[in-house]
Design an enzyme around this catalytic site. Structure first.
Site, short mmCIF file in Angstrom:
data_model
loop_
_atom_site.label_atom_id
_atom_site.label_comp_id
_atom_site.label_asym_id
_atom_site.label_seq_id
_atom_site.Cartn_x
_atom_site.Cartn_y
_atom_site.Cartn_z
N GLY A 63 0.77 -1.24 0.00
CA GLY A 63 0.00 0.00 0.00
C GLY A 63 0.80 1.29 0.00
N GLU A 119 4.81 4.09 5.60
CA GLU A 119 3.54 3.36 5.67
C GLU A 119 2.44 4.16 4.98
OE1 GLU A 119 1.81 0.94 5.95
OE2 GLU A 119 1.93 -0.15 7.84
N ASP A 120 1.44 3.46 4.49
CA ASP A 120 0.28 4.16 3.94
C ASP A 120 -0.63 4.66 5.05
OD1 ASP A 120 -0.47 1.59 4.67
OD2 ASP A 120 -1.47 1.11 2.78
N ASP A 150 -3.52 2.37 11.64
CA ASP A 150 -4.92 2.21 12.04
C ASP A 150 -4.94 1.80 13.51
OD1 ASP A 150 -7.55 1.39 12.29
OD2 ASP A 150 -7.60 0.12 10.54
N LYS A 154 -5.29 6.93 11.18
CA LYS A 154 -6.71 6.77 11.40
C LYS A 154 -6.96 6.76 12.90
CE LYS A 154 -8.88 3.60 8.78
NZ LYS A 154 -9.53 2.31 8.44
N PHE A 202 -13.02 3.23 6.25
CA PHE A 202 -12.14 2.49 5.35
C PHE A 202 -11.85 3.34 4.11
CE2 PHE A 202 -10.71 -0.71 2.36
CZ PHE A 202 -9.86 -1.44 3.17
N ASP A 248 -5.73 -0.29 -1.25
CA ASP A 248 -6.67 -1.12 -1.99
C ASP A 248 -7.84 -1.59 -1.15
OD1 ASP A 248 -5.19 -2.95 -0.33
OD2 ASP A 248 -5.98 -4.57 -1.58
N ARG A 252 -6.10 0.96 -6.16
CA ARG A 252 -4.77 1.51 -5.84
C ARG A 252 -4.40 2.66 -6.78
NH1 ARG A 252 -2.26 -2.01 -2.27
NH2 ARG A 252 -2.63 -4.23 -2.56
P1 5GP Z 1 -3.00 -1.47 11.71
O1 5GP Z 1 -2.15 -2.64 12.06
O2 5GP Z 1 -2.44 -0.13 12.12
O3 5GP Z 1 -4.44 -1.65 12.18
O4 5GP Z 1 -3.20 -1.50 10.13
C1 5GP Z 1 -2.26 -1.01 9.28
C2 5GP Z 1 -2.39 -1.60 7.90
O5 5GP Z 1 -3.74 -2.01 7.63
C3 5GP Z 1 -2.07 -0.55 6.85
O6 5GP Z 1 -0.73 -0.63 6.48
C4 5GP Z 1 -2.99 -0.93 5.71
O7 5GP Z 1 -2.35 -1.89 4.90
C5 5GP Z 1 -4.16 -1.57 6.37
N1 5GP Z 1 -5.26 -0.63 6.56
C6 5GP Z 1 -5.69 -0.07 7.71
N2 5GP Z 1 -6.73 0.76 7.51
C7 5GP Z 1 -6.96 0.73 6.17
C8 5GP Z 1 -7.91 1.41 5.32
O8 5GP Z 1 -8.78 2.20 5.73
N3 5GP Z 1 -7.83 1.13 4.00
C9 5GP Z 1 -6.92 0.26 3.47
N4 5GP Z 1 -6.93 0.07 2.16
N5 5GP Z 1 -6.00 -0.38 4.24
C10 5GP Z 1 -6.04 -0.15 5.57
#
Ligand code: 5GP
Length: 175
Positions: free
Chosen positions: A42, A97-98, A101, A129, A150, A157, A163
């Protein structure tokens, strides 16, 4: 029914913010060995734009974090790609990182990278987020704060779709 996309952050706003982040990263690392560790898949679009605006030398490497697949929740499992020998000993590492969350992915990734003897590990994420009960993560370079929805586009994606969108969109799935 088709999925519904609503604009959240325009390509123009992203471009301006990416330039600011790149300037900040450059200014913080002049004369120091810098490695950008890019989280697949991502963050690739973000990283491609970011690195072209960084004006101090750096090298890049990639890691793979577990994917959502078709699920909408993160597992937090992180694998350093293949038998990865990231050569980051003594380097200042910026993880690109993208989106952060729950914070599980980045926290696990930082712990894995710390074992390889870097001088420092900082985080650069396009999006942060805000979710209830998320792990607090120190983010040195942050593009935008977003609500708990989301999102797709600009490299991110849903089941490998979207993407290629130039901006960031909220995704409401078809019923
Ligand atoms: P975390 O471990 O912080 O919950 O999640 C991080 C990863 O989850 C990000 O690198 C991404 O790949 C994916 N992710 C979390 N939220 C989203 C979202 O709203 N959209 C997308 N496409 N990916 C997300």
């Amino acid at each position: 029914m088709t999925d519904r996309l609503r604009p959240l952050i325009s390509a123009g706003r992203i471009k301006k913010r990416v330039a600011e982040l790149a300037r900040h990263i450059s200014d913080d690392h002049r004369g120091a060995p810098l490695t950008l560790v890019i989280v697949l898949k991502g963050a690739t679009v973000f990283a491609a734009d970011l690195m072209r605006r960084i004006d101090t030398p750096f090298i890049i490497d990639f890691v793979r974090a577990s994917s959502y697949g078709k699920a909408a929740r993160s597992s937090g499992a992180v694998a350093l790609a293949d038998d990865e020998k990231l050569d980051i000993a003594g380097h200042h590492v910026v993880v690109v990182e993208d989106i952060v969350d729950t914070g599980l992915t980045i926290t696990a990734l930082i712990a894995a990278l710390e074992k390889l003897g870097p001088e420092s590990v900082d985080v650069c994420t396009l999006l942060h987020k805000h979710v209830d009960g998320a792990k607090p993560v120190a983010i040195r370079y942050k593009g935008f704060d977003i609500p708990d929805e989301f999102v797709v586009g600009y490299g991110m994606d849903y089941a490998e779709k979207y993407r290629n969108l130039p901006g960031v969109f909220r995704l409401k799935l078809a019923d």
